[in-house]
Design a protein around this motif. Structure first.
Motif, PDB file in Angstrom:
ATOM      1  N   LYS A  10       0.847  -1.190   0.000  1.00  0.00           N
ATOM      2  CA  LYS A  10       0.000   0.000   0.000  1.00  0.00           C
ATOM      3  C   LYS A  10       0.884   1.241   0.000  1.00  0.00           C
ATOM      4  CE  LYS A  10      -3.832   2.221   2.409  1.00  0.00           C
ATOM      5  NZ  LYS A  10      -4.753   2.160   3.573  1.00  0.00           N
ATOM      6  N   LEU A  11       0.668   2.118  -0.983  1.00  0.00           N
ATOM      7  CA  LEU A  11       1.496   3.302  -1.109  1.00  0.00           C
ATOM      8  C   LEU A  11       1.039   4.387  -0.146  1.00  0.00           C
ATOM      9  CD1 LEU A  11       1.687   3.446  -4.995  1.00  0.00           C
ATOM     10  CD2 LEU A  11       3.381   2.528  -3.425  1.00  0.00           C
ATOM     11  N   ALA A  12       1.968   5.190   0.296  1.00  0.00           N
ATOM     12  CA  ALA A  12       1.653   6.276   1.210  1.00  0.00           C
ATOM     13  C   ALA A  12       0.824   7.337   0.499  1.00  0.00           C
ATOM     14  CB  ALA A  12       2.950   6.895   1.740  1.00  0.00           C
ATOM     15  N   SER A  13       0.085   8.122   1.260  1.00  0.00           N
ATOM     16  CA  SER A  13      -0.679   9.222   0.681  1.00  0.00           C
ATOM     17  C   SER A  13       0.265  10.364   0.344  1.00  0.00           C
ATOM     18  CB  SER A  13      -1.754   9.694   1.653  1.00  0.00           C
ATOM     19  OG  SER A  13      -1.164  10.200   2.834  1.00  0.00           O
ATOM     20  N   PRO A 219     -14.844  10.787  -2.650  1.00  0.00           N
ATOM     21  CA  PRO A 219     -13.592  10.010  -2.566  1.00  0.00           C
ATOM     22  C   PRO A 219     -13.431   9.068  -3.754  1.00  0.00           C
ATOM     23  CG  PRO A 219     -15.263   8.959  -1.227  1.00  0.00           C
ATOM     24  CD  PRO A 219     -15.919  10.183  -1.832  1.00  0.00           C
ATOM     25  N   GLY A 220     -12.204   8.576  -3.934  1.00  0.00           N
ATOM     26  CA  GLY A 220     -11.944   7.514  -4.881  1.00  0.00           C
ATOM     27  C   GLY A 220     -12.106   7.879  -6.336  1.00  0.00           C
ATOM     28  N   ALA A 221     -11.936   9.150  -6.687  1.00  0.00           N
ATOM     29  CA  ALA A 221     -12.116   9.567  -8.079  1.00  0.00           C
ATOM     30  C   ALA A 221     -10.780   9.952  -8.731  1.00  0.00           C
ATOM     31  CB  ALA A 221     -13.099  10.730  -8.164  1.00  0.00           C
ATOM     32  N   LEU A 222     -10.106  10.967  -8.183  1.00  0.00           N
ATOM     33  CA  LEU A 222      -8.809  11.373  -8.720  1.00  0.00           C
ATOM     34  C   LEU A 222      -7.740  10.376  -8.293  1.00  0.00           C
ATOM     35  CD1 LEU A 222      -6.892  13.396 -10.118  1.00  0.00           C
ATOM     36  CD2 LEU A 222      -6.778  14.639  -7.940  1.00  0.00           C
ATOM     37  N   GLN A 223      -6.966   9.907  -9.268  1.00  0.00           N
ATOM     38  CA  GLN A 223      -5.886   8.959  -8.995  1.00  0.00           C
ATOM     39  C   GLN A 223      -4.577   9.477  -9.584  1.00  0.00           C
ATOM     40  OE1 GLN A 223      -7.224   5.239 -10.670  1.00  0.00           O
ATOM     41  NE2 GLN A 223      -8.557   4.792  -8.929  1.00  0.00           N
ATOM     42  N   VAL A 224      -3.497   9.262  -8.850  1.00  0.00           N
ATOM     43  CA  VAL A 224      -2.160   9.719  -9.233  1.00  0.00           C
ATOM     44  C   VAL A 224      -1.269   8.498  -9.426  1.00  0.00           C
ATOM     45  CG1 VAL A 224      -0.151  11.065  -8.509  1.00  0.00           C
ATOM     46  CG2 VAL A 224      -2.461  11.866  -7.950  1.00  0.00           C
ATOM     47  N   PHE A 225      -0.494   8.492 -10.501  1.00  0.00           N
ATOM     48  CA  PHE A 225       0.399   7.379 -10.801  1.00  0.00           C
ATOM     49  C   PHE A 225       1.786   7.673 -10.223  1.00  0.00           C
ATOM     50  CE2 PHE A 225       3.302   4.818 -13.371  1.00  0.00           C
ATOM     51  CZ  PHE A 225       2.647   3.596 -13.379  1.00  0.00           C
ATOM     52  N   LEU A 226       2.205   6.853  -9.276  1.00  0.00           N
ATOM     53  CA  LEU A 226       3.520   7.011  -8.666  1.00  0.00           C
ATOM     54  C   LEU A 226       4.465   5.949  -9.200  1.00  0.00           C
ATOM     55  CD1 LEU A 226       2.684   7.824  -4.939  1.00  0.00           C
ATOM     56  CD2 LEU A 226       3.023   9.383  -6.860  1.00  0.00           C
ATOM     57  N   ASN A 227       5.573   6.390  -9.777  1.00  0.00           N
ATOM     58  CA  ASN A 227       6.571   5.448 -10.289  1.00  0.00           C
ATOM     59  C   ASN A 227       7.227   4.710  -9.134  1.00  0.00           C
ATOM     60  OD1 ASN A 227       6.626   5.847 -13.220  1.00  0.00           O
ATOM     61  ND2 ASN A 227       7.166   7.955 -12.690  1.00  0.00           N
ATOM     62  N   GLY A 249       2.230   2.366  -9.434  1.00  0.00           N
ATOM     63  CA  GLY A 249       0.847   2.107  -9.066  1.00  0.00           C
ATOM     64  C   GLY A 249       0.063   3.380  -8.897  1.00  0.00           C
ATOM     65  N   TRP A 250      -1.253   3.248  -8.966  1.00  0.00           N
ATOM     66  CA  TRP A 250      -2.165   4.371  -8.806  1.00  0.00           C
ATOM     67  C   TRP A 250      -2.584   4.502  -7.344  1.00  0.00           C
ATOM     68  CZ3 TRP A 250      -2.980   7.563 -12.841  1.00  0.00           C
ATOM     69  CH2 TRP A 250      -2.744   7.074 -14.133  1.00  0.00           C
ATOM     70  N   ILE A 251      -2.557   5.715  -6.820  1.00  0.00           N
ATOM     71  CA  ILE A 251      -3.090   5.973  -5.481  1.00  0.00           C
ATOM     72  C   ILE A 251      -4.194   7.021  -5.592  1.00  0.00           C
ATOM     73  CG2 ILE A 251      -0.886   5.440  -4.381  1.00  0.00           C
ATOM     74  CD1 ILE A 251      -0.652   8.487  -3.774  1.00  0.00           C
ATOM     75  N   ASN A 273      14.954  21.022 -15.338  1.00  0.00           N
ATOM     76  CA  ASN A 273      15.781  20.108 -16.140  1.00  0.00           C
ATOM     77  C   ASN A 273      15.582  18.653 -15.718  1.00  0.00           C
ATOM     78  OD1 ASN A 273      17.638  20.001 -18.370  1.00  0.00           O
ATOM     79  ND2 ASN A 273      19.214  19.336 -16.941  1.00  0.00           N
ATOM     80  N   GLY A 274      14.315  18.320 -15.402  1.00  0.00           N
ATOM     81  CA  GLY A 274      13.987  16.944 -15.063  1.00  0.00           C
ATOM     82  C   GLY A 274      14.082  16.596 -13.593  1.00  0.00           C
ATOM     83  N   LEU A 275      14.540  17.535 -12.756  1.00  0.00           N
ATOM     84  CA  LEU A 275      14.518  17.280 -11.308  1.00  0.00           C
ATOM     85  C   LEU A 275      13.098  17.024 -10.835  1.00  0.00           C
ATOM     86  CD1 LEU A 275      16.915  19.869  -9.587  1.00  0.00           C
ATOM     87  CD2 LEU A 275      17.009  17.382  -9.398  1.00  0.00           C
ATOM     88  N   TYR A 276      12.153  17.801 -11.372  1.00  0.00           N
ATOM     89  CA  TYR A 276      10.743  17.636 -11.072  1.00  0.00           C
ATOM     90  C   TYR A 276      10.073  17.019 -12.297  1.00  0.00           C
ATOM     91  CZ  TYR A 276      11.735  21.283  -7.548  1.00  0.00           C
ATOM     92  OH  TYR A 276      12.259  22.022  -6.516  1.00  0.00           O
ATOM     93  N   LYS A 277       9.176  16.078 -12.074  1.00  0.00           N
ATOM     94  CA  LYS A 277       8.486  15.411 -13.164  1.00  0.00           C
ATOM     95  C   LYS A 277       6.988  15.711 -13.113  1.00  0.00           C
ATOM     96  CE  LYS A 277      12.038  12.999 -14.781  1.00  0.00           C
ATOM     97  NZ  LYS A 277      12.599  13.211 -16.130  1.00  0.00           N
ATOM     98  N   SER A 278       6.440  16.025 -14.270  1.00  0.00           N
ATOM     99  CA  SER A 278       4.996  16.159 -14.391  1.00  0.00           C
ATOM    100  C   SER A 278       4.390  14.757 -14.337  1.00  0.00           C
ATOM    101  CB  SER A 278       4.645  16.853 -15.711  1.00  0.00           C
ATOM    102  OG  SER A 278       3.262  17.030 -15.836  1.00  0.00           O
ATOM    103  N   THR A 279       3.458  14.551 -13.418  1.00  0.00           N
ATOM    104  CA  THR A 279       3.011  13.203 -13.067  1.00  0.00           C
ATOM    105  C   THR A 279       1.675  12.853 -13.710  1.00  0.00           C
ATOM    106  OG1 THR A 279       4.155  13.409 -10.947  1.00  0.00           O
ATOM    107  CG2 THR A 279       2.476  11.697 -11.106  1.00  0.00           C
ATOM    108  N   LEU A 280       1.565  11.612 -14.170  1.00  0.00           N
ATOM    109  CA  LEU A 280       0.317  11.120 -14.734  1.00  0.00           C
ATOM    110  C   LEU A 280      -0.786  11.082 -13.673  1.00  0.00           C
ATOM    111  CD1 LEU A 280       1.630   8.096 -16.819  1.00  0.00           C
ATOM    112  CD2 LEU A 280       0.380  10.043 -17.759  1.00  0.00           C
TER     113      LEU A 280
END
Length: 359
Positions: A10-13, A219-227, A249-251, A273-280
């Motif tokens: 289970k991924l952290a919030s 709840p349970g609608a917006l999901q973020v993909f964490l590499n 996985g999606w959280i 310069n890629g230090l920060y990534k735009s996340t799916l």
């Protein structure tokens, strides 16, 4: 949590970061807040921003009520401000008119952009905003736009501090967003049918600078993909085609009272310069209610030249020295934001015109 034959911890919030220290010139805790933002942008690209000391909770609650009043109107009345009556970007989009990754999204919405001088609806993005004929609607939302524009500057300063930028470098960066080509969406999500070939909004990254999302308590609608390498391989049917497969996985990023969900866009990926990534991220709303969300996109100036910041390059060079890295460093190519935006939005409606993705 188990997916197929792979057991996924289970991924952290997402982290919660208060904007309070940067609301005052000499706010206590600025450095720790800036460090927390830097870590969140580096690790997640998403975080909760606690704005409880900046926004009265009755304000977004009233915006949600007004949105529901509009979406409850008969279809022909909503169509009176259709995007087709303007520049195919500003105005109302009916259910399934938005398209992500080639599939129609199960939501409707209204899009507003920064007003432009000499509007011309024959030019992409260069028309006039269309407001519902509902008492108080325009006034309340224009007030919110002003608050979010100010919040954008506050968060940008905190991020500049987190990158170790000099005062002169921050002044230069601020000049890239001092006439922000902002966008605001008001989105309505009916429940997603079980047999629907698509999503409430398909997986995407945001184009620009910063997104501030207020959503109703659903709840349970917006999901973020964490590499998370080694945890899970997501298949092509849940990711944009150009992604192939990614491990992670999606959280859920469920609403938290007093907070907006904040994420960085692709222009911050270039700046850092890629230090920060735009996340799916994506939306899958299977609840019984009608969900409302109000994302505000704080963007660079339309004509801003976006290129890697010296502060980000310094951090990367120091890291390369520590690791003993050899060979040339990857450097992102400069882009002009307006040109980048026009290329990005060209295929996002079934009318083949432009719009912003949803949250």
């Amino acid at each position: 949590m188990v997916r197929g034959d792979v057991e996924v911890p289970k991924l952290a919030s997402l982290p919660i970061i208060s904007v309070e220290p940067f609301l005052h010139p000499e706010g206590h805790g600025r450095l720790s807040t800036a460090a927390a933002l830097h870590a969140a942008c580096s690790e997640y690209g998403f975080f909760y921003l606690d704005i409880s000391s900046y926004v009265d909770p009755s304000e977004p609650a009233e915006l949600t009520r007004l949105a529901r009043e509009f979406f409850a109107l008969p279809q022909e009345k909503k169509d009176n401000i259709s995007i087709t009556k303007e520049d195919n970007a500003r105005g109302y989009q009916k259910l399934k008119e938005n398209v992500t990754n080639g599939k129609a999204d199960n939501h409707e919405g209204i899009d507003f952009y920064r007003p432009v001088e000499e509007p011309d609806k024959t030019k992409p993005l260069w028309g006039e905003n269309q407001w519902p004929d509902i008492p108080g609607f325009k006034e309340r939302y224009e007030h919110w736009i002003g608050k979010m524009k100010e919040l954008g500057v506050v968060v940008m300063e905190a991020m500049a501090t987190g990158l170790g930028m000099t005062p002169e470098e921050w002044t230069e960066l601020r000049s890239k967003v001092d006439d922000s080509f902002w966008v605001m969406r008001i989105i309505g999500y009916p429940p997603l049918p079980d047999d629907y070939d698509g999503f409430s909004c398909g997986a995407h990254r945001d184009y620009g600078c910063l997104t501030f999302l207020y959503a109703d308590p659903t709840p349970g609608a917006l999901q973020v993909f964490l590499n998370q390498p080694g945890l899970l391989v997501e298949k092509v049917d849940t990711l944009p085609p150009e992604q192939g497969v990614e491990e992670g996985g999606w959280i859920n990023a469920d609403p938290i009272p007093g907070c907006v969900v904040c994420n960085i866009g692709e222009m911050w990926e270039v700046w850092s310069n890629g230090l920060y990534k735009s996340t799916l991220h994506r939306v899958i709303h299977r609840g019984a209610n009608y969900r409302v969300s109000i994302p505000f996109f704080y963007e660079p100036n339309f004509d801003a030249r976006i290129e890697p910041l010296r502060a980000a390059l310094r951090i990367q060079e120091e890291d390369r020295k520590v690791r003993g890295a050899l060979g040339p460093r990857k450097t992102y190519q400069p882009v002009t934001y307006g040109d980048f935006l026009l290329r990005k939005v060209g295929s996002n409606f079934d009318t083949s015109k432009g719009r912003y993705d949803s949250d």
